[in-house]
Scaffold this motif. Structure first.
Motif, PDB file in Angstrom:
ATOM      1  N   ASP A 281       5.719  -1.735  -6.503  1.00 30.59           N
ATOM      2  CA  ASP A 281       4.364  -2.285  -6.448  1.00 30.59           C
ATOM      3  C   ASP A 281       3.367  -1.272  -7.002  1.00 30.59           C
ATOM      4  O   ASP A 281       2.963  -0.347  -6.311  1.00 30.59           O
ATOM      5  CB  ASP A 281       4.006  -2.668  -5.003  1.00 30.59           C
ATOM      6  CG  ASP A 281       2.745  -3.527  -4.938  1.00 30.59           C
ATOM      7  OD1 ASP A 281       2.061  -3.675  -5.974  1.00 30.59           O
ATOM      8  OD2 ASP A 281       2.447  -4.055  -3.848  1.00 30.59           O
ATOM      9  N   GLU A 282       2.990  -1.473  -8.231  1.00 28.25           N
ATOM     10  CA  GLU A 282       2.039  -0.591  -8.928  1.00 28.25           C
ATOM     11  C   GLU A 282       2.417   0.868  -8.774  1.00 28.25           C
ATOM     12  O   GLU A 282       1.594   1.711  -8.422  1.00 28.25           O
ATOM     13  CB  GLU A 282       0.608  -0.859  -8.451  1.00 28.25           C
ATOM     14  CG  GLU A 282       0.193  -2.290  -8.766  1.00 28.25           C
ATOM     15  CD  GLU A 282      -1.318  -2.529  -8.695  1.00 28.25           C
ATOM     16  OE1 GLU A 282      -2.083  -1.566  -8.826  1.00 28.25           O
ATOM     17  OE2 GLU A 282      -1.700  -3.678  -8.515  1.00 28.25           O
TER      18      GLU A 282
ATOM     19  N   SER B 158       1.278  -8.492  -4.304  1.00 28.99           N
ATOM     20  CA  SER B 158       1.779  -7.676  -3.185  1.00 28.99           C
ATOM     21  C   SER B 158       2.240  -8.567  -2.033  1.00 28.99           C
ATOM     22  O   SER B 158       3.257  -8.281  -1.382  1.00 28.99           O
ATOM     23  CB  SER B 158       0.695  -6.711  -2.687  1.00 28.99           C
ATOM     24  OG  SER B 158       0.395  -5.759  -3.688  1.00 28.99           O
TER      25      SER B 158
ATOM     26  N   GLN C 174       2.278  -0.164  -2.725  1.00 24.67           N
ATOM     27  CA  GLN C 174       1.169   0.069  -3.651  1.00 24.67           C
ATOM     28  C   GLN C 174       0.432   1.355  -3.267  1.00 24.67           C
ATOM     29  O   GLN C 174       0.075   2.144  -4.127  1.00 24.67           O
ATOM     30  CB  GLN C 174       0.228  -1.144  -3.605  1.00 24.67           C
ATOM     31  CG  GLN C 174      -0.901  -1.078  -4.607  1.00 24.67           C
ATOM     32  CD  GLN C 174      -1.612  -2.426  -4.744  1.00 24.67           C
ATOM     33  OE1 GLN C 174      -1.146  -3.443  -4.245  1.00 24.67           O
ATOM     34  NE2 GLN C 174      -2.732  -2.430  -5.424  1.00 24.67           N
TER      35      GLN C 174
HETATM   36 MG   LIG Z   1      -1.318  -5.650  -4.940  1.00 21.44          MG
END
Ligand SMILES: [Mg+2]
Ligand SMILES: Nc1ncnc2c1ncn2[C@@H]1O[C@H](COP(=O)(O)OP(=O)(O)O)[C@@H](O)[C@H]1O
Length: 244
Positions: free
Chosen positions: A163-164, A45, A87
């Motif tokens: 991000d995820e 991240s 995220q």
């Molecule tokens: Mg992360």
């Protein structure tokens, strides 16, 4: 070979004593999906935050289409065609789905009607057409992820960092999300995808970059990377399981 859409050269980020990203270099080719994996805390991240201008890199540079974007603000970088999802999804909870996506569209236009039309297109593209007037905070997790997608896409990126984006989804929803990612790719967008579920990375990535302790541990095609002993050790050493 044509010029990479993104070149990351020797970037680093230190948080007090901790070197979260350590002299990291990699590139992203136009039209590909690059998977980014690595144990929790590996610096994934933070790397996105350095690329998108949320943090300033202590060293090195980032180039988008050959142009140095190091040190530019997130807004300026986004205007140049680099967008991302977070995220933790951050919808404006009290606003409708459409209004949330319009926030993305306003990056490129100040015309209300135009922003609304463009936002509407993206809302439909991600499959939220029937929830366009729903209040964002009432959405299910998958729909919040869709909204996050739509809002990023409304900024008209040529490069999108996820991000995820699939975190918290069940296996059926993951399948749907993969289809959506492919649809985005087919629309001509290059993607960099941080993802924990190996099966997803194996399925969607053209290439994979593996981070560990802020550094590059391995890179290559998914099959090669997954069989790399150093990669297996980094995961098993952290008690990593094959499932999210
Ligand atoms: Mg992360
Ligand atoms: N803003 C911050 N301040 C201090 N430490 C941070 C900050 N952001 C991230 N870190 C630390 O940097 C390391 C890498 O974090 P992160 O990039 O979020 O990892 P990943 O996304 O790979 O799980 C972690 O040890 C994390 O605690």
């Amino acid at each position: 070979m044509s010029q990479p859409i993104l070149e990351v050269k020797n970037i680093s980020k230190r948080f007090r004593g901790l070197l979260a990203v350590n002299d990291l270099s990699f590139h992203v080719n136009k039209g590909e999906i690059l998977g980014v994996i690595g144990p929790n805390g590996a610096g994934k991240s933070t790397t996105f935050n350095l690329i998108t201008g949320v943090y300033t890199s202590d060293t090195g540079e980032v180039k988008l289409n050959g142009q140095n974007i190091t040190g530019l603000s997130p807004n300026v970088i986004c205007k140049k065609g680099l967008s991302r999802t977070f995220q933790v999804t951050r919808p404006f909870g009290d606003m409708s789905v459409l209004q949330n996506v319009m926030v993305g569209a306003f990056l490129n236009t100040s015309n209300m009607l135009r922003a609304e039309q463009e936002a509407m297109e993206m809302v439909e593209f991600v499959g939220l057409g029937d929830k366009v007037h729903s209040v964002a905070r009432t959405l299910s997790i998958i729909d919040q992820r869709r909204l996050e997608f739509a809002r990023s896409l409304a900024t008209k990126p040529t490069l999108l960092l996820l991000d995820e984006a699939l975190a918290g989804l069940n296996s059926i929803e993951v399948e749907e999300a993969i289809k959506l990612i492919w649809k985005v790719k087919e629309a001509g967008v290059t993607l960099v995808v941080i993802e924990h579920v190996m099966k997803v990375i194996n399925t969607i990535s053209d290439r994979v970059v593996v981070l560990n302790f802020g550094s590059m541990l391995a890179q290559g095609v998914p099959k090669e990377v997954m069989n790399n002993p150093a990669v297996i050790e980094a995961y098993l050493g952290k008690g990593f399981t094959q499932h999210a």
